[in-house]
Design a protein around this motif. Structure first.
Motif, PDB file in Angstrom:
ATOM      1  N   GLY A   1      46.607  48.204  34.901  1.00 58.58           N
ATOM      2  CA  GLY A   1      47.454  47.284  35.668  1.00 58.58           C
ATOM      3  C   GLY A   1      48.556  48.023  36.406  1.00 58.58           C
ATOM      4  O   GLY A   1      48.860  47.720  37.561  1.00 58.58           O
ATOM      5  N   ILE A   2      49.167  48.988  35.739  1.00 63.59           N
ATOM      6  CA  ILE A   2      50.237  49.733  36.395  1.00 63.59           C
ATOM      7  C   ILE A   2      49.661  50.715  37.415  1.00 63.59           C
ATOM      8  O   ILE A   2      50.166  50.842  38.533  1.00 63.59           O
ATOM      9  N   ALA A   3      48.570  51.349  37.036  1.00 67.86           N
ATOM     10  CA  ALA A   3      47.982  52.337  37.946  1.00 67.86           C
ATOM     11  C   ALA A   3      47.518  51.698  39.259  1.00 67.86           C
ATOM     12  O   ALA A   3      47.656  52.290  40.329  1.00 67.86           O
ATOM     13  N   THR A   4      46.978  50.474  39.152  1.00 68.07           N
ATOM     14  CA  THR A   4      46.444  49.840  40.368  1.00 68.07           C
ATOM     15  C   THR A   4      47.375  48.768  40.911  1.00 68.07           C
ATOM     16  O   THR A   4      47.027  48.048  41.830  1.00 68.07           O
ATOM     17  N   LEU A   5      48.548  48.633  40.288  1.00 63.72           N
ATOM     18  CA  LEU A   5      49.515  47.592  40.678  1.00 63.72           C
ATOM     19  C   LEU A   5      48.883  46.202  40.634  1.00 63.72           C
ATOM     20  O   LEU A   5      49.048  45.396  41.551  1.00 63.72           O
ATOM     21  N   GLY A   6      48.134  45.955  39.591  1.00 62.49           N
ATOM     22  CA  GLY A   6      47.517  44.633  39.440  1.00 62.49           C
ATOM     23  C   GLY A   6      46.242  44.467  40.237  1.00 62.49           C
ATOM     24  O   GLY A   6      45.705  43.373  40.334  1.00 62.49           O
ATOM     25  N   GLY A   7      45.770  45.553  40.783  1.00 62.99           N
ATOM     26  CA  GLY A   7      44.575  45.432  41.637  1.00 62.99           C
ATOM     27  C   GLY A   7      43.278  45.755  40.919  1.00 62.99           C
ATOM     28  O   GLY A   7      42.232  45.902  41.546  1.00 62.99           O
ATOM     29  N   GLN A   8      43.341  45.819  39.569  1.00 60.86           N
ATOM     30  CA  GLN A   8      42.154  46.296  38.837  1.00 60.86           C
ATOM     31  C   GLN A   8      40.950  45.383  38.994  1.00 60.86           C
ATOM     32  O   GLN A   8      39.817  45.838  38.880  1.00 60.86           O
ATOM     33  N   PHE A   9      41.205  44.082  39.262  1.00 61.36           N
ATOM     34  CA  PHE A   9      40.050  43.183  39.356  1.00 61.36           C
ATOM     35  C   PHE A   9      39.392  43.233  40.729  1.00 61.36           C
ATOM     36  O   PHE A   9      38.349  42.629  40.942  1.00 61.36           O
ATOM     37  N   CYS A  10      40.024  43.971  41.641  1.00 63.64           N
ATOM     38  CA  CYS A  10      39.380  44.202  42.936  1.00 63.64           C
ATOM     39  C   CYS A  10      38.092  44.992  42.762  1.00 63.64           C
ATOM     40  O   CYS A  10      37.160  44.876  43.548  1.00 63.64           O
TER      41      CYS A  10
ATOM     42  N   SER B   1      43.361  39.174  42.016  1.00 65.27           N
ATOM     43  CA  SER B   1      43.425  40.225  41.009  1.00 65.27           C
ATOM     44  C   SER B   1      44.805  40.271  40.368  1.00 65.27           C
ATOM     45  O   SER B   1      44.932  40.341  39.145  1.00 65.27           O
ATOM     46  N   ALA B   2      45.846  40.202  41.177  1.00 65.13           N
ATOM     47  CA  ALA B   2      47.202  40.244  40.630  1.00 65.13           C
ATOM     48  C   ALA B   2      47.450  39.041  39.728  1.00 65.13           C
ATOM     49  O   ALA B   2      48.043  39.160  38.647  1.00 65.13           O
ATOM     50  N   ALA B   3      46.961  37.885  40.137  1.00 68.66           N
ATOM     51  CA  ALA B   3      47.153  36.685  39.320  1.00 68.66           C
ATOM     52  C   ALA B   3      46.387  36.797  38.006  1.00 68.66           C
ATOM     53  O   ALA B   3      46.903  36.457  36.934  1.00 68.66           O
ATOM     54  N   LEU B   4      45.175  37.297  38.100  1.00 74.04           N
ATOM     55  CA  LEU B   4      44.363  37.489  36.895  1.00 74.04           C
ATOM     56  C   LEU B   4      45.028  38.472  35.949  1.00 74.04           C
ATOM     57  O   LEU B   4      45.105  38.254  34.736  1.00 74.04           O
ATOM     58  N   SER B   5      45.517  39.548  36.535  1.00 71.69           N
ATOM     59  CA  SER B   5      46.171  40.582  35.742  1.00 71.69           C
ATOM     60  C   SER B   5      47.380  39.986  35.026  1.00 71.69           C
ATOM     61  O   SER B   5      47.599  40.217  33.837  1.00 71.69           O
ATOM     62  N   HIS B   6      48.149  39.203  35.755  1.00 70.02           N
ATOM     63  CA  HIS B   6      49.323  38.562  35.171  1.00 70.02           C
ATOM     64  C   HIS B   6      48.911  37.620  34.039  1.00 70.02           C
ATOM     65  O   HIS B   6      49.457  37.655  32.939  1.00 70.02           O
TER      66      HIS B   6
END
Lengths: 443, 254
Positions: free
Chosen positions: B91-100, B109-114
């Motif tokens: 999450g930190i490495a991709t700034l919440g973009g991991q689900f992309c 992705s950011a919402a999912l991560s949150h």
């Protein structure tokens, strides 16, 4: 506090080659013993330090369930050692003291050790349910050996060890008495079968050395009859030896040097006889000592080592058998299943020789101990022993009518009749599997 | 103070954690195993041994055999901890973009991560609290427990709680990105620590609290029962080792 055990007197401790330690010096010596065991036995430190005190072992321990005593809850029992261990061997314990679960000696420490490490049957059931396999039997074994090193030894254990040292068996049977006894047993066998069924003693060059439990010559004679008929029916070249007439190895339970000595006696005797195979008789902890401990105690082992139930199960097809009309339950001795890996052979044998074999619940590696395990057979401990046997009694009661309980271990055979009487299950006959096999073999 | 907490403590904490845990583990491993304590009937061969080990470590097999409620609670607690830790990394490495990586757009992705971070964090804290309550409610267990047992639990709970607070205090904007602070700033700071050229720690109070608690937890780790991380494996291996074989095969003397 009052220790429920009779402890060996000073002169008896000396006779074991140990120097009794006076009261004020005991804490120091006990710590020295703890240090030595910590450095020589990986299991002790890793298991004491890894326990997260989740409490899963509490309801799995027949000792806790039977006595309801806090110190018989396995993790609490181990904590008797862990508190001292933390106080003296860990940074957190030295700096944080009680906050980190560390405590130093108090007035009752040694009495509490002697009391509760002799209310653990070393059955290893807790280890089966522990998420990390923490085996309180290891802690108990370590604690008992440390107690022995400071001269705190139950009279019962010391007497057995003295017999073992003198004669090579727990009962203290010397060779002339053995020869007499064997003659008598052979006469009995002849009367029963109408044939000569020999029990060879010290027969040089035998292929098989059979190591019975010495109790088989007194209280459990049907067990030795069964063994003799088994070997005879198979035409085996076998012998018993007057120098190692004992499958049991009490040293495992309280004094490693005694265990190694007996184990070496086994190896040397087999070598002197030229035996290719050593077959161990019906004894639980002795099987564990031989199966898991021989390599450590005696170095490389040149012969095949197996249990008589494995031997019988291997040769079952070659045996002339009749079926006995009995309803039989099998009690798995702790050191067969958890400590020695014998699970199916007794079942295969019993299925072949009895009409009705019933399983108790739980069974196999989850079975409950008889309550006498690890040598807790002292008369003075009878009250405690009956509490330790409570789970077993409940298991048996749930089975309804039984003709016979097969308990192929001398300690179980000594403990269970008392338990059944105490809990009103008096008419269940208790004996070995060889006993039944002997009756089923048609000669 | 900010310099100590931000630029000294993290290094100290990781050094104590790694060296301490290694020291404890190596100490165990250097001690001999005189008599085999294999718990029988053991696995027949090495692949079954590995399978059983995996089942113990990942599935809590033995615990499950006993108390199933405890097993489930403990398993879910560890699982949520694993999700939280993995979530921090990606999450930190991709700034919440991991689900992309799985085809989501940046906002989703950011919402999912949150959502996943918040859920697993809350689950972790809740289960830790539950385990603490269990410890207090069983008389024998309460008697057995030392303050250090609660300290381990408390530190974990505090670290989880401050993490939840940090996330809650930040909230998210309509795109699902953290709104008050900069994940970017946090990432830059952590990266600077990693390359051994520590920059300034972000000043968000919940971040400072969370980060400090985690560092304290790391330092306490090797001296507490949390060493079951490696101890559990060392201990389990003892009960799964192959038994001696007789006659002793040629060339094997110990």
């Amino acid at each position: 506090m009052n220790v429920p055990l009779h402890l060996a007197k000073e002169q008896d401790v000396r006779a074991m080659g140990l120097e009794p330690v006076p009261g004020p010096e005991r804490p120091g010596k006990l710590l020295a013993g703890l240090t030595e065991v910590r450095d020589s036995m990986r299991s002790m430190s890793v298991m004491l330090e890894t326990c997260v005190k989740c409490g899963n072992c509490m309801r799995q321990c027949h000792s806790f369930l039977g006595t309801g005593d806090y110190y018989n809850f396995p993790a609490a029992r181990a904590d008797l050692m862990r508190k001292l261990y933390r106080r003296h061997f860990t940074l957190s314990g030295r700096f944080m003291g009680r906050l980190a679960g560390a405590e130093d000696f108090d007035h009752d420490t040694i009495d509490r050790w002697a009391t509760y490490f002799y209310q653990c049957n070393e059955c290893r059931r807790c280890a089966v349910f522990c998420p990390f396999g923490v085996d309180t039997a290891e802690i108990t074994i370590a604690a008992r050996h440390i107690l022995t090193s400071i001269g705190v030894v139950p009279k019962f254990m010391q007497a057995v060890a003295a017999n073992l040292r003198r004669t090579g068996n727990n009962m203290g049977i010397p060779k002339p008495a053995l020869v007499d006894s064997v003659e008598f047993l052979q006469d009995e066998l002849k009367e029963e079968t109408g044939r000569e069924v020999p029990i060879p003693v010290d027969k040089q060059g035998s292929k098989i050395l059979y190591v019975p439990s010495s109790a088989d010559f007194f209280t459990n004679v049907d067990t030795i009859f069964g063994a003799a008929k088994l070997f005879h029916a198979l035409g085996a070249d076998w012998t018993i030896s007057s120098s190692v007439l004992e499958a049991a190895n009490f040293g495992l339970l309280f004094h490693w040097p005694a265990m190694r000595e007996h184990n070496r006696r086994l190896k040397e005797t087999a070598r002197a006889l030229g035996a290719e195979m050593v077959v161990q008789g019906e004894c639980g902890h002795g099987w564990r000592a031989a199966r898991l401990g021989s390599q450590w105690a005696s170095g490389p082992i040149p012969f095949r080592l197996l249990h008589v139930l494995e031997y019988a199960a291997e040769n079952l097809a070659r045996l002339p058998l009749k079926r006995l009309e009995m309803r039989v339950a099998l009690h798995d001795p702790c050191n067969y299943v958890r400590g020695g890996g014998i699970v199916e052979p007794p079942r295969r044998i019993l299925r072949a020789i009895v009409e009705d074999l019933v399983e108790m619940t739980p069974n196999r590696e989850e079975n409950f101990c008889c309550g006498g395990g690890s040598g807790i057979l002292m008369d003075e401990m009878m009250d405690v022993r009956m509490k330790l046997g409570r789970c077993k009694a409940e298991q048996i009661r749930a089975l309804g009518r039984l003709d016979y309980l097969a308990a192929p271990c001398s300690i179980c055979k000594a403990q269970l009749p008392h338990v059944f009487k105490h809990y009103g299950l008096g008419d269940v006959a208790v004996g070995g599997i060889l006993d039944l096999l002997g009756k089923a073999i048609v000669l | 103070m900010r310099f100590f907490l931000g630029n000294v403590l993290p290094y100290l904490a990781w050094a104590v954690f790694l060296l301490g845990l290694a020291w404890r583990t190596v100490t165990w491993l250097t001690r001999p195993v005189p008599m085999s304590l294999t718990l029988l009937p053991g696995p027949a061969d090495s692949s079954r041994r590995a399978a059983l080990m995996a089942l113990e470590l990942l599935g809590f097999r033995s615990l499950w055999r006993g108390d199933r409620v405890l097993a489930l609670t403990a398993w879910l607690m560890h699982l949520s901890l694993a999700v939280v830790l993995a979530g921090h990394v990606v999450g930190i490495a991709t700034l919440g973009g991991q689900f992309c990586w799985f085809g989501a757009d940046a906002a989703t992705s950011a919402a999912l991560s949150h959502w996943l971070g918040m859920t697993s964090g809350l689950l972790l804290a809740g289960l830790l609290a539950l385990l603490g309550l269990r410890r207090l409610s069983i008389a024998e267990l309460r008697r057995l427990s030392a303050p250090s047992d609660y300290l381990a639990l408390g530190l974990l709970l505090a670290a989880a709680g401050s993490g939840i607070a940090l996330r809650a205090a930040c909230g998210t904007d309509e795109l699902g990105n953290p709104s008050c602070t900069d994940l970017v700033q946090v990432r830059a700071y952590l990266a600077s620590l990693l390359v051994l050229r520590p920059g300034e720690m972000p000043g968000q109070p919940f971040f400072v609290l969370h980060f400090t608690l985690v560092n304290l937890l790391l330092m306490y780790f090797p001296f507490s029962k949390l060493v079951h991380l490696t101890g559990g494996v060392v201990s389990r291996v003892l009960t799964l080792r192959p038994c001696p074989v007789y006659p002793t095969p040629a060339g094997r003397s110990t």
